[in-house]
Write an enzyme that holds these catalytic residues in place. Structure first.
Site, mmCIF file in Angstrom:
data_model
loop_
_atom_site.group_PDB
_atom_site.id
_atom_site.type_symbol
_atom_site.label_atom_id
_atom_site.label_comp_id
_atom_site.label_asym_id
_atom_site.label_seq_id
_atom_site.Cartn_x
_atom_site.Cartn_y
_atom_site.Cartn_z
ATOM 1 N N GLY A 1 0.755 -1.250 0.000
ATOM 2 C CA GLY A 1 0.000 0.000 0.000
ATOM 3 C C GLY A 1 0.778 1.289 0.000
ATOM 4 N N PRO B 1 4.829 -5.102 -0.383
ATOM 5 C CG PRO B 1 7.041 -4.307 -0.468
ATOM 6 C CD PRO B 1 6.158 -5.342 0.212
ATOM 7 N N GLY B 2 4.036 -3.530 -3.486
ATOM 8 C CA GLY B 2 4.036 -3.695 -4.936
ATOM 9 C C GLY B 2 4.491 -2.395 -5.580
ATOM 10 N NE ARG B 3 0.315 2.404 -6.148
ATOM 11 C CZ ARG B 3 -0.615 2.329 -7.102
ATOM 12 N NH1 ARG B 3 -0.394 2.905 -8.264
ATOM 13 N NH2 ARG B 3 -1.760 1.713 -6.890
ATOM 14 C CB CYS C 1 -12.580 2.597 -31.276
ATOM 15 S SG CYS C 1 -11.598 2.603 -32.774
ATOM 16 C CD GLU C 2 -14.130 1.732 -25.481
ATOM 17 O OE1 GLU C 2 -14.917 2.476 -24.839
ATOM 18 O OE2 GLU C 2 -14.439 0.613 -25.904
ATOM 19 C CE1 TYR D 1 -1.062 -3.513 -8.900
ATOM 20 C CE2 TYR D 1 -0.052 -1.498 -8.076
ATOM 21 C CZ TYR D 1 -0.488 -2.789 -7.871
ATOM 22 O OH TYR D 1 -0.329 -3.365 -6.637
HETATM 23 C C1 PLP Z 1 -2.153 -5.451 -4.614
HETATM 24 C C2 PLP Z 1 -1.803 -6.004 -3.289
HETATM 25 C C3 PLP Z 1 -0.629 -5.603 -2.646
HETATM 26 C C4 PLP Z 1 0.295 -4.544 -3.188
HETATM 27 O O1 PLP Z 1 -0.276 -3.267 -3.110
HETATM 28 P P1 PLP Z 1 0.595 -1.975 -3.439
HETATM 29 O O2 PLP Z 1 -0.309 -0.854 -3.192
HETATM 30 O O3 PLP Z 1 1.017 -2.085 -4.863
HETATM 31 O O4 PLP Z 1 1.756 -1.991 -2.511
HETATM 32 C C5 PLP Z 1 -0.321 -6.207 -1.447
HETATM 33 N N1 PLP Z 1 -1.126 -7.153 -0.911
HETATM 34 C C6 PLP Z 1 -2.273 -7.546 -1.487
HETATM 35 C C7 PLP Z 1 -3.113 -8.565 -0.849
HETATM 36 C C8 PLP Z 1 -2.648 -6.983 -2.692
HETATM 37 O O5 PLP Z 1 -3.789 -7.360 -3.287
#
Ligand code: PLP
Length: 425
Positions: free
Chosen positions: A239, A285-287, A353-354, A381
């Site tokens: 998050g 963490p992802g983002r 086409c949107e 993403y």
């Molecule tokens: C998408 C997701 C994340 C990563 O979220 P970020 O905002 O990209 O850090 C972590 N845990 C779960 C369960 C998710 O679905």
């Protein structure tokens, strides 16, 4: 340290001019910086040094094998949301023993696959999921390690599509039902409750809601312990946001500061209630790992002035980068080289086409047909949400390492897109 910057009038990724990448690989192309990726991961890893902690990269943000490989070598675990993602982890040489499996709709086949690879933990989101997992594990003669994704009902104050921790969201087990659900899990013969987790939303700039959620998890761990359900890990989810560069945007909390506050809170709690015995801490963490490590490089096809709006039509579109269409996300657009034309306010749009096919609105650009633009902070993403809408082959992906450019996914050939289809006999 910035890894995308202008040098001698040309936007570079590390020591490589983006114009060179466009010539060699064409456009649209996702360009990633290896140094930026490792720097972002190390911010988490360094803050965890010397502790029983695991950083499980949420790979749905960007699951290219080159990225997974680099992170796995650095010691990362992975947060997966499908069986397909587990296959990617294995293909990239990642360790299934460091994989946690999130998501509200795990199928029997996905559970089997994950159990056969002995993943670290299933983050379970409902009671029917507990029963299904218990059955699948029992049939395989296995014991499944589980954590419950608790919905702490805290407001992450983010876009409604990326808020996940409120009562109205589909995710997790309601806080008030958590104890009873753990009792159910503990009573099922093929499940072992080992952890607790939450994930309250994405692109959080402030860690206050995360720390509020942590307090709620702590409360539950204590209550469960009193009933003899002793957990060995606590998972904070992901998050943490990034800076997308919009004027007036608050900067995100530095990763080290956030993790420092989490560990301080946990250390104080363990000292007070458990004689200092530690608990393993997991982050997902992802983002924050990949968001600012990539840009989408695109070329201007046409300029189309209008009575109310001027359109800058580029060769990237919503199928390549869905965030603006999906969340009205603001993405920074930079010119790869300065133009000689007077700056004009353009909406940057793709050929799909949107009317929802736009990448940026009302940007001052000095561009001519053929100019190169970079959509910045597109590493998370971006590619993973891309599609083949309009029978458009997905973009190429390259990773820059200094002045070397590695092609990490070749551009899709349109003929491949219908190769799996067949006509009636
Ligand atoms: C998408 C997701 C994340 C990563 O979220 P970020 O905002 O990209 O850090 C972590 N845990 C779960 C369960 C998710 O679905």
């Amino acid at each position: 340290m910035p890894h995308f910057f202008h040098l001698d009038g040309v936007l570079h990724a590390e020591r490589t001019p983006l114009s060179r990448i466009a010539e060699q690989f064409g456009t649209p192309t996702y360009v990633y910086s290896k140094a930026a990726l490792l720097e972002n991961f190390d911010a988490f890893a360094d803050a965890c040094a010397g502790r029983d902690a695991l950083v499980c990269y949420a790979m749905k943000a960007n699951s290219n094998l080159a990225i997974l490989d680099l992170l796995a070598r650095r010691g990362a675990g992975f947060d997966i949301v499908s069986g397909g993602e587990l296959l990617r982890v294995i293909a990239a040489g990642g360790d299934p023993a460091k994989v946690i499996f999130s998501g509200v709709g795990k199928t029997v086949d996905e559970m089997r696959l994950a159990l056969s690879h002995d993943i670290l933990c299933f983050n379970v989101e409902s009671i029917p999921e507990l029963h299904r997992l218990n059955e699948v594990a029992g049939a395989m003669g296995k014991q499944a390690r589980v954590s419950l994704r608790v919905n702490p009902n805290v407001d992450a104050k983010t876009h409604p599509y990326i808020a996940t921790g409120l009562k109205a969201n589909k995710f997790g087990v309601a806080f008030d039902d958590a104890l009873a659900t753990y009792r159910t899990a503990a009573g099922l013969p093929h499940l072992t409750p080992v952890g607790i987790d939450c994930h309250i939303g994405s692109q959080l700039l402030d860690d206050a809601p995360l720390l509020e959620a942590l307090d709620k998890l702590i409360e539950l761990v204590d209550a469960l312990g009193a009933e003899g359900i002793v957990l060995d890990h606590l998972d904070m989810g992901g998050g943490i946001g990034i800076n997308y560069g919009a004027a007036g945007d608050a900067p995100p909390v530095p990763v080290g500061d956030y993790l420092g506050r989490v560990f301080a809170r946990i250390d104080a709690w363990r000292a007070a209630n458990y004689g200092g015995a530690p608990i393993k801490v997991i982050f997902e963490p992802g983002r924050a790992i990949v968001g600012d490590t990539g840009v989408l490089l695109t070329r201007v096809e046409f300029l189309k002035p209008g009575a109310e709006k001027n359109f800058c039509i580029v060769d990237a579109a919503m199928n390549d980068l869905m965030r603006p269409a999906l969340y009205q996300a603001w993405m920074d657009v930079q010119q790869v080289q300065a133009g000689t034309q007077p700056a004009v306010s353009y909406d940057v749009v793709g050929p799909v086409c949107e009317s929802g096919d736009w990448l940026a609105r009302e940007r001052e650009l000095s561009v001519a047909q053929g100019a190169l633009l970079a959509i910045m902070q597109a590493g998370a993403y971006g590619f993973t949400m891309s599609s083949n809408y309009n029978t458009r082959g997905r973009a190429a992906e390259v990773m820059v390492d200094g002045d070397t450019v590695h092609l990490v996914r070749r551009r899709e050939d349109p003929a491949e897109l219908f190769a799996l289809e067949s006509m009636l006999k």
